[in-house]
Design an enzyme around this catalytic site. Structure first.
Site, PDB file in Angstrom:
ATOM      1  CB  SER A 146      37.728  46.488 -30.793  1.00  0.00           C
ATOM      2  OG  SER A 146      38.830  45.769 -30.310  1.00  0.00           O
TER       3      SER A 146
ATOM      4  CG  HIS B  63      35.198  49.245 -27.970  1.00  0.00           C
ATOM      5  ND1 HIS B  63      35.817  48.722 -26.852  1.00  0.00           N
ATOM      6  CD2 HIS B  63      36.095  49.104 -28.982  1.00  0.00           C
ATOM      7  CE1 HIS B  63      37.017  48.274 -27.174  1.00  0.00           C
ATOM      8  NE2 HIS B  63      37.218  48.513 -28.457  1.00  0.00           N
TER       9      HIS B  63
END
Length: 229
Positions: free
Chosen positions: A121, A173
């Site tokens: 991610s 993220h």
């Protein structure tokens, strides 16, 4: 300036997919991909070990996944993003953005989260960040603008979801997202506009400063006497 898909086959994307699938298979038959001991063995991000010198844990988490659903979701996103972006940036630029923004995301996680983590991610958000750069740079290209808007919506949805989910590494993220934007601006695309050189140098410098700052913060925030998860 027009932008074209110079590179037809996303071979780097395919290679990344193969690596993370192989890693998942090895983990599955060596204790399971959700087993903490197995995750640590294969290189999951764990702050105390990083402080003790295992800096490769800022790289290896990009290729590890916790459970099949985690692998499946990230693989689908990687395939879709890679198919779009590798043809625009080229193989080497695409690989650089993916790997370096993933490292930036893992450094952000190292700096602001003490949880053990793994997953592509951080790098995928780096690719999201590169679409923001494309949207800002190629304002008169309808196809690029539509792609940037579509991915912009996905970015917002994922960030909002991350805010309300304790299982998501939001710091990682956001670090990957910012890193990808800075890197994509610095690296640019094949045959970039000449007058953007100063902007590229500035954003490249920002990325280096960001990486150094996150590493320093992570080191300060991690107690070196803590050895076990």
């Amino acid at each position: 300036m027009k932008i074209k898909r110079f590179f037809k086959k996303p071979v780097v994307t395919y290679a990344l997919l193969v690596i993370q699938i192989i890693a998942f298979v090895f983990m599955t038959f060596d204790g399971g991909s959700t087993n903490i001991a197995t995750l640590l063995k294969y290189g999951a991000k764990f702050n105390p070990y990083i402080v003790l010198g295992e800096w490769w844990r800022l790289i290896t988490p990009m290729f590890l996944h916790i459970g099949f659903i985690h692998l499946l979701m990230n693989s689908v996103i990687l395939y879709y993003l890679g198919e779009q972006l590798e043809g625009i940036f080229g193989h080497l630029r695409f690989a650089g953005i993916y790997l370096l923004s993933g490292i930036a995301g893992n450094l952000a996680s190292f700096a602001f989260s003490d949880a053990l983590s793994a997953g592509a991610s951080t790098a995928l958000f780096g690719l999201f960040g590169s679409t923001i750069m494309l949207g800002q740079t190629f304002k008169y290209n309808p196809a690029i603008q539509q792609m940037a808007k579509s991915f912009g919506i996905l970015i917002i949805i994922n960030v909002v979801f991350g805010i309300f989910s304790s299982s998501i590494d939001l710091a990682g993220h956001l670090g990957g997202l910012l890193g990808g934007f800075l890197l994509a601006t610095a690296i640019s695309v094949p045959n970039p506009v000449v007058h953007l050189l100063n902007k590229r140098l500035i954003y490249g410098s920002f990325f280096v400063i960001m990486v150094i700052a996150l590493a320093y913060i992570g080191y300060l925030n991690t107690p070196i006497t803590f050895f076990e998860p």
